[in-house]
Design an enzyme around this catalytic site. Structure first.
Site, PDB file in Angstrom:
ATOM      1  N   ARG A   1      83.664 -27.179  65.779  1.00  0.00           N
ATOM      2  CA  ARG A   1      82.881 -26.956  64.560  1.00  0.00           C
ATOM      3  C   ARG A   1      83.766 -27.294  63.368  1.00  0.00           C
ATOM      4  NH1 ARG A   1      78.834 -26.936  67.123  1.00  0.00           N
ATOM      5  NH2 ARG A   1      77.193 -25.336  67.220  1.00  0.00           N
TER       6      ARG A   1
ATOM      7  N   GLU B   1      77.811 -30.078  56.981  1.00  0.00           N
ATOM      8  CA  GLU B   1      77.043 -31.225  57.483  1.00  0.00           C
ATOM      9  C   GLU B   1      75.645 -31.276  56.862  1.00  0.00           C
ATOM     10  OE1 GLU B   1      77.077 -30.883  61.746  1.00  0.00           O
ATOM     11  OE2 GLU B   1      79.266 -31.020  61.850  1.00  0.00           O
TER      12      GLU B   1
ATOM     13  N   HIS C   1      78.473 -35.864  64.290  1.00  0.00           N
ATOM     14  CA  HIS C   1      78.143 -34.733  65.174  1.00  0.00           C
ATOM     15  C   HIS C   1      77.274 -35.215  66.340  1.00  0.00           C
ATOM     16  CE1 HIS C   1      77.634 -30.071  65.262  1.00  0.00           C
ATOM     17  NE2 HIS C   1      77.734 -30.573  66.472  1.00  0.00           N
TER      18      HIS C   1
END
Length: 321
Positions: free
Chosen positions: A239, A268, A286
């Protein structure tokens, strides 16, 4: 002729109710079609909210204490992700609400991707390709050589289902593996370090695979990056919040660390713009978890957890909060 709203509601009446904090992605919606009665949290009236026992979270839609508080009979939160930091753990613990994830489904794909980032950064794959595409190979000669992968000391933060597979894959490259985790793994054949800084100090590459919690938030700070060193590489498939992102940008700019491979970010889809011009950094959106195979695996695990819950059977991927 399409059924009327009342007819559609009647057809769903006998199906288990599942609350959705956000819309399902198309493949998941198709895979679960006809099995459950889905209601968006924003559309749930007081009676529907009072009835709900399960929530299904697509992607990283937040599950806050406020949302949980609207659902007095809630017993289960089903996540479609490996990490569950978007779910309020404390509120779930207080209420005895169980949480499931899909980490086992994603583990092979994320591990493959982590290894790809390690190779891409150390061998400067993206920068060398950009050099070629700009016509510089013909005009200016060979791109400068980059360092080898085999033999590198790789520190893995989080030796769970993903980290364990990363370790096995990089060990096959001839890398020397060590790790940091909440506690030593008796079955792991790798050296354990109790602190991330100590692990970084003994590593050429630091790979982040752990969950984001209050304890791990910004665990990779300037001190850890200085310990990793000017030739060291940071790879993050966990993360974004595991890293002090602003400090990472500064350390890359100042040469405190040698490079980075990043698939995750703090806010994000925003990515620090300073990273775009750095040829020692490999970036992706991601996507380490996303393959057609993993999407099908998510559908299967979500379906199995919901079916088990509503039939009173053990959950297949419960998370310990």
């Amino acid at each position: 002729m399409a059924p009327s709203p009342s007819a559609a509601a009647g057809a769903d009446a006998g199906k288990p109710l599942v609350i959705l904090p956000g819309p399902l992605f198309p493949e998941l919606a198709a895979g679960l079609d006809g099995r459950f009665r889905f209601v968006l949290a924003a559309d749930a009236d007081e009676g529907t909210a009072a009835e709900a026992r399960a929530v299904l979270v697509a992607a990283l839609a937040p599950v806050s204490a406020d949302l949980l508080g609207r659902l007095p009979k809630l017993e289960l939160v089903v996540a479609t992700s490996a990490g569950v930091d978007h779910i309020d753990h404390a509120a779930c613990r207080r209420r005895g609400i169980r949480v499931t994830n899909t980490s086992e489904v994603f583990a092979p794909d994320v591990a493959d991707y982590a290894v790809g980032l390690v190779v891409a950064v150390l061998r400067r794959v993206a920068a060398a390709e950009a050099y070629l595409r700009r016509g510089r190979w013909a005009a200016d000669g060979d791109y400068p050589p980059a360092t080898k992968v085999s033999g590198k000391r790789v520190g893995i933060v989080g030796l769970g289902s993903i980290g364990g597979l990363v370790a096995r894959r990089l060990a096959a490259f001839g890398c020397v593996i060590a790790y940091n985790s909440r506690s030593p793994k008796p079955s792991a054949p790798y050296k354990f370090y109790s602190s991330v800084r100590e692990l970084a100090e003994e590593s050429d590459v630091l790979v982040l695979c752990c969950a984001l919690t209050e304890e791990t938030r910004r665990m990779v700070n300037r001190e850890v990056m200085e310990a990793l060193g000017k030739d060291g590489v940071l790879v993050n498939v966990g993360r974004g919040g595991l890293v002090d992102e602003a400090e990472l940008v500064r350390c890359l700019r100042e040469g405190v660390v040698g490079g980075a491979g990043l698939d995750v970010y703090v806010n994000e889809p925003a990515v620090p713009p300073e990273l775009f011009g750095m040829d020692n950094v490999v970036l992706s959106d991601h996507r380490a978890v996303i393959t057609p195979e993993s999407i099908q695996g998510v559908i299967d695990v979500v379906k199995a957890n919901l079916d088990a819950f509503f039939s009173g059977k053990p959950l297949i991927s419960q998370v310990q909060l």
